[in-house]
Design an enzyme around this catalytic site. Sequence first.
Site, short mmCIF file in Angstrom:
data_model
loop_
_atom_site.label_atom_id
_atom_site.label_comp_id
_atom_site.label_asym_id
_atom_site.label_seq_id
_atom_site.Cartn_x
_atom_site.Cartn_y
_atom_site.Cartn_z
N PHE A 96 29.81 20.68 -109.02
CA PHE A 96 30.37 21.78 -108.24
C PHE A 96 31.90 21.70 -108.26
O PHE A 96 32.48 20.62 -108.36
CB PHE A 96 29.83 21.72 -106.81
CG PHE A 96 30.26 22.87 -105.94
CD1 PHE A 96 29.90 24.16 -106.26
CD2 PHE A 96 31.03 22.65 -104.82
CE1 PHE A 96 30.31 25.24 -105.47
CE2 PHE A 96 31.44 23.70 -104.02
CZ PHE A 96 31.07 25.00 -104.34
N ASP A 167 30.75 10.78 -105.13
CA ASP A 167 30.38 12.12 -104.68
C ASP A 167 28.86 12.13 -104.58
O ASP A 167 28.14 12.27 -105.57
CB ASP A 167 30.88 13.17 -105.66
CG ASP A 167 30.62 14.60 -105.18
OD1 ASP A 167 29.69 14.79 -104.37
OD2 ASP A 167 31.34 15.52 -105.62
N HIS A 170 24.70 15.46 -103.40
CA HIS A 170 23.30 15.73 -103.73
C HIS A 170 22.39 14.56 -103.40
O HIS A 170 21.19 14.64 -103.66
CB HIS A 170 23.16 15.99 -105.24
CG HIS A 170 23.72 17.28 -105.71
ND1 HIS A 170 23.66 17.67 -107.04
CD2 HIS A 170 24.34 18.29 -105.06
CE1 HIS A 170 24.23 18.85 -107.18
NE2 HIS A 170 24.65 19.25 -105.99
N GLN A 193 25.88 21.16 -96.35
CA GLN A 193 25.78 22.61 -96.58
C GLN A 193 24.30 23.02 -96.61
O GLN A 193 23.41 22.19 -96.75
CB GLN A 193 26.52 22.93 -97.89
CG GLN A 193 26.50 24.37 -98.31
CD GLN A 193 25.39 24.66 -99.32
OE1 GLN A 193 24.77 23.75 -99.87
NE2 GLN A 193 25.12 25.93 -99.53
N LYS A 196 21.54 21.58 -98.96
CA LYS A 196 21.46 20.14 -99.16
C LYS A 196 20.22 19.53 -98.52
O LYS A 196 19.62 20.07 -97.59
CB LYS A 196 22.72 19.46 -98.63
CG LYS A 196 24.00 19.91 -99.33
CD LYS A 196 23.94 19.70 -100.83
CE LYS A 196 25.27 19.96 -101.53
NZ LYS A 196 25.66 21.39 -101.55
N ARG A 225 45.71 11.93 -85.27
CA ARG A 225 45.76 11.09 -84.08
C ARG A 225 45.33 9.66 -84.38
O ARG A 225 44.68 9.39 -85.39
CB ARG A 225 44.86 11.66 -82.99
CG ARG A 225 45.32 13.01 -82.44
CD ARG A 225 44.49 13.42 -81.24
NE ARG A 225 44.98 14.67 -80.65
CZ ARG A 225 44.42 15.86 -80.80
NH1 ARG A 225 43.31 15.99 -81.55
NH2 ARG A 225 44.93 16.93 -80.23
N TYR A 232 48.78 13.88 -77.73
CA TYR A 232 49.72 14.66 -78.54
C TYR A 232 50.63 13.79 -79.40
O TYR A 232 51.71 14.21 -79.80
CB TYR A 232 50.54 15.59 -77.64
CG TYR A 232 49.71 16.74 -77.11
CD1 TYR A 232 49.18 17.69 -77.98
CD2 TYR A 232 49.45 16.86 -75.75
CE1 TYR A 232 48.40 18.74 -77.50
CE2 TYR A 232 48.67 17.91 -75.27
CZ TYR A 232 48.15 18.84 -76.14
OH TYR A 232 47.39 19.88 -75.67
N ARG A 242 36.96 18.38 -87.53
CA ARG A 242 35.83 17.83 -86.78
C ARG A 242 34.62 18.76 -86.79
O ARG A 242 34.77 19.98 -86.87
CB ARG A 242 36.26 17.57 -85.33
CG ARG A 242 37.46 16.66 -85.18
CD ARG A 242 37.79 16.41 -83.72
NE ARG A 242 38.06 17.63 -82.98
CZ ARG A 242 39.27 18.12 -82.74
NH1 ARG A 242 40.34 17.48 -83.20
NH2 ARG A 242 39.44 19.22 -82.03
#
Length: 408
Positions: A96, A167, A170, A193, A196, A225, A232, A242
């Site tokens: 992909f 990777d 899959h 996704q 999957k 962070r 902050y 996230r």
Amino acid sequence: MGQLAIQGGPKSVTKTFPWPIYDETEVQAVANIVRSGQWGNPDCADEVARFEQAFAAYCGSKYAVSCVNGSVSLRLALIACGLRPGDEVIVPPYTFIATASVVLEINCVPVFVDIDPDTYNLDPARIEAAITEKTRAIIPVHFAGLACDMDAILTIAQRHNLRVIEDAAHAHGAEYKGRKLGSIGDAGSFSFQSSKNLTSGEGGIVITNDDALYEAMNSLRNVGRSPSGQWYDHFNPGCNYRITQLQAVLLSEQLKRLDEQTITRNENGLYLNGLLADIEGVTPLSRGEVAIRHCYHLYIFKYDKTKFGQLPKKDFVAMLSAEGVPCSGGYPHPLYKQPVFQQKNFMCYAIPDSVDYTQVNCPEAERACADEAVWVFQHAMLGTREDMESFARAIRKIQLYTRASARV
């Protein structure tokens, strides 16, 4: 022989294969989060942390960092591994787009190395010829859920001091010599996704055993962070990558199903291999020479049109799909032939002018795309042995038709 379904005849496969698979357990888990009003992350991240810990333990890794998708999980790993603008990353051309596009996104240079014709995974025998003084990492893709030759790849990486980022988009639940894929290199990236084997519609995660990589990736996905700083305080050029509590509870429930589903796919793949081995012109991909567990995100076989009356692959796939087999011909061409590479639409300042993807040629990937590769989708591999037999019957039916037509 029977009339082909594409011509109006009866289908060889009448069953449908739903995906995703869920029941009231998932519905109730999501409803509980909705009713709690605590949907977000990190202010209400109990379920996210719980899933990360469960997934890391499942994979045999120390850490897991969830994020919005599998592309971002690769990006986090590359940045955390210390890649800098202009560095080169070895990738396969049969995968992909995200495997290579994330390299571009961090102003690095994808270097395409051809695939093994027997497995369609990155060919270790071709890697060293592509290594230069600028090479910093290798991204082996466990394509379709089949383990790459990780021993060979790691040996090369160690010899040249390269990072290895798996990777495993899959490869949920798949194994290599008893180890879960994604847990073998410096880091392992997964996608959640919708297609999957483990899904929450969208999402991703990256696993590692390296303390420094974990700290960097955890910061990068949370706007830079650090646990040592205030809300902050931002220590790294990260972003909000996230996932939500809603995704996390879906994934936690889906994870409970994964092992059983993986075993079913693996067993069905082995059985289908045996069935198709007797059909001339159809060759299932090799599973390699070491102990593995294949999770068959895709079941792939090589198609030889000379044994089907010279029927082009696209027409064969159309006939097979009409027979009721959930299938595809896969990628139309290797990644380096995508317009983004051919036209150098990179928006990256560190890729040398000398980089010219119009001159890249990976013959095995070209052949797979144009003539050979046929994919059967993972949800179909959750069927029964009788379903696998119906897939084989559909292929035989098409072959009988094409051979009869060729004689007319």
